[in-house]
Structure formats: C-alpha cells, structure tokens
Design an enzyme around this catalytic site. Structure first.
Site: not given
Ligand SMILES: [Zn+2]
Length: 411
Positions: A176, A81
C-alpha cells in the site's frame, strides 16, 4: 485468548517494508512471511478458508450467523507493509502504561522524544497505554494496528456466534505504501458489497473523501549541438523548462500554501538536458473537474513559454492516479451511515475530514468495492515518533464488531 495489544506487539516485529524500486509483486519477500502467518492465524481461529493467493493477498471469511438471507457481505481491509521512508526492521515496541502527559524519551535515540506540546493528539490519550518504537525505527502501527484490530474482531465474532451478522470478508494486502496495494486485488473474488479499510488516525474518525489525483509530465524539446558552434541553432530545453517552472503560481495552488479542501499543482521531478527536459507534476483536487482546470492552466503556461523559443516543442502526458472516493460513496450513503452508527455505539462521536491524499479505498471504490477508511489509532505515520493508543485499538475492534451488527439490523 490474545488481545489486540498481544497481536499488535507480535506483528510489528516482522520487517514488512515495501520497496518502490522493486519490480516484483509483492515488492519485498518479507511481506509474504507475515501474510502467510496471518492466514495461518485466521485458520487457527476458525476462518477455515483463509488463504494467500499468488500475489500475496490474504482473504478469509467469517460465515454469516444471521437467518436473514438478504444481509450483504461486508469486508474489512488492512495493509501489512510499512513505509520505505523509515527503517522498519528490528522494531522494538515499548508499552508506556497510563500515559500522564510526561515526555516519552525513546531509549535507542534520546533525541527522539514525544512531547505533548508538539503532538496535540497526545492530549486525547492521557490515561491511556501508549505504544511507541524505541527511537531508531518506525513503529508500524500504520497499518499493523488495523491488521491486529481486524484479526481480534474476527476472533471475537467467531467466539460469539450469538452475535448476528452477515457474511464478513477479510483482506490483508501488501505494498500500500508504494501505491500498488490494489494492483492485483480481486474484487470479484472478495465478493463484498462494500468494505472498510482500518488505516486511519484518531478514534472516531471515518474518512469518506480523498483527493482526485493525476500525474502530468511536460516535456520540452529543444535542440542540442556543439556549444562552440551553436550560434543561431541551439535551443536549450533546460532554459525553457526553467522559465515554465518560474511561471508556476507561487502563493496559491501549492502544497506549501494550501490545506483543507484546496487543491494544488506540484512539480517534484525534473529530468534535465539541453535536447530535452521533462518536468513531472502531481495535480490534486477534491473535485475531478478541478483537475482538468489545473491541467489546462499548466498547458497554457507551458505553451506561452514555448512560444518564446522558436523551434521548441512541447509534449504533454497526463496519467490518472486515483479519484475521490466520495463520488462512489455518495451513491450509497448507508455505507458511511452504518459506520457512523457503529462508532456512536462504541461511545464515540464520529468525525470526518478530507484526506489530502489517496488510500487503497480510493482505488477500490472505483474498482467496484466502495471502501471508506476507519480510524485504527495510528499517529505520526512514517516517523520514528509513531505511536498508537491501546485503548483506541480496543475501540476500533468494538467498531468493527458493531458495524457487522448494524448491517444485519438495518437490512
Ligand atoms: Zn496505511
């Protein structure tokens, strides 16, 4: 065969922005498109078990080539992401060949310029090929550089079975950037003794310590009534909370006055009303006991303030966010030592500095998978001036391959 640059240029074109306000997992459907394609690519390279689980995590295995049965399985992890802080759709990467220190003006917004004078890390990339976005989006080197490096190292290891290594596990994770990347990470199924995230900056870096982090919410309860008839009765929680914020240290223990190994307390959200006002703070320190000291200090200040307002009441909630991975990694020093050996073998000098934040590795380390962070070549994270050097990405691939060998040799 695809190079690390070919792969990187392909992956950054996927829009994989995560979304903090989403309640689904992964937070955005678009991340699944890249995750599924990565699993298919790994299978096509010969990692036969590559698959996507019900939460979107890709896991895959490079089978061992060593005859030694005791070589532990090690893992490599990267997130797909990109940050919600900056547009991540329609990324148009540009390769600037043989960077010579000139200004790099990004064509879609001429006010977006990478200048050597303003970005000291660029000095280390003179002579390199540099990739940037086109001026209106982030690039997504964070962390598609890490993804491209891991896939390229896997392709290399599969193509060279004469390289001796133990079982190698690979994971690509969603979300994340919104702090949820490890939420459904199945450490038992991953089945590695340790892992390395490829999600760092300059070449040669290995990060083994992060902040320990708590979130603290102080809620001040007052008493609300019609302001025209409030004499002697109203207790305004907004005023109590303001007095508390006013007493917070101004010249120390703040994000804006600390660096290196110094921690801080940081109020970042206030929900205000006369009846009730809550102040949310984050508390950071490299030593976990330092968190408790800071929280006790905050509680003391809040109690002093509340004592000035008869009838007011204080409520405190502390939530653990993550812990310094060093507490785990210090118990198994070979995990970082082998990484340093692999970095040296790639002709680089290993360098470490404390991460003033958390990584997926901070959380994974406490979930039973010790996970330091290695350089991926990322710079200017979450910015439209994000850039990566192709030669740094190639070095990171080399480090991954070396690291697999070092574990085999040292076992
Ligand atoms: Zn990163």
């Amino acid at each position: 065969m695809d190079t690390v640059l070919d792969r990187f240029l392909r992956y950054v074109r996927y829009d994989t922005q995560s979304n903090e306000s989403s309640s689904t997992f992964p937070s955005t459907e678009t991340q699944l498109v890249l995750l599924r394609d990565l699993a298919a690519e790994l299978r096509s390279l010969g990692l036969a078990d590559a698959s996507v689980d019900q939460h979107g995590y890709v896991m895959a295995t490079i089978p061992a080539t060593t005859a030694k049965p005791s070589v532990p399985a090690i893992g490599f992890v990267a997130h797909v992401d990109t940050s919600p802080e900056m547009p991540g759709a329609n990324v148009a990467p540009i390769v600037h060949r043989h960077y010579d220190g000139r200004d790099l003006v990004l064509p879609d917004d001429p006010s977006a310029v990478l200048r050597l004078a303003e970005i000291p890390d660029l000095a280390g990339a003179i002579g390199h090929d540099i990739v940037t976005a086109s001026g209106t989006t982030l690039l997504g080197a964070d962390d598609k550089a890490g993804v491209a490096e891991i896939v390229t190292a896997a392709a290399h290891l599969i193509a060279h079975p004469e390289i001796r290594h133990g079982r190698v596990r690979i994971a690509f994770t969603p979300d994340e950037e919104i702090g949820r990347g490890t939420k459904h990470f199945d450490v038992a199924r991953f089945g590695a003794a340790c892992a390395y995230t490829l999600d760092g900056g300059s070449r040669g870096e290995i990060e083994v310590e992060s902040f320990s982090a708590d979130a603290m919410t102080l809620t001040f309860h007052g008493f609300n009534t019609h302001p025209g008839y409030a004499k002697g009765r109203m207790i305004n929680a907004i005023k109590i909370a303001s007095a508390f914020v006013d007493r917070l240290p101004a010249n120390r223990l703040c994000p804006e006055t600390t660096d290196g190994y110094d921690g801080f307390v940081h109020p970042y959200i206030v929900h205000a009303g006369v009846e009730r006002t809550s102040v949310k703070l984050i508390v950071r320190d490299f030593v976990t006991s330092g968190l408790q000291e800071k929280e006790a200090m905050l509680e003391g200040l809040a109690q002093e303030v509340v004592a000035d307002w008869p009838g007011a009441r204080l409520e405190i909630a502390v939530e653990e966010q993550y812990r310094n991975m060093r507490e785990v990694l210090d118990r198994q020093p070979e995990i970082a030592e082998h990484a340093r050996a692999a970095i040296r073998r790639a002709g680089l000098e290993p360098r470490s500095r404390p991460i003033r934040g958390g990584t997926d590795g901070s959380r994974l380390s406490f979930m039973g998978l010790p996970t330091p962070n290695l350089f991926a070549g990322e710079h200017n994270f979450h910015s439209r001036l994000e850039w990566v050097s192709v030669q740094d990405m190639e070095k990171a691939v080399e480090v991954i391959v070396n690291l697999c060998q070092v574990w085999e040799e040292q076992t």
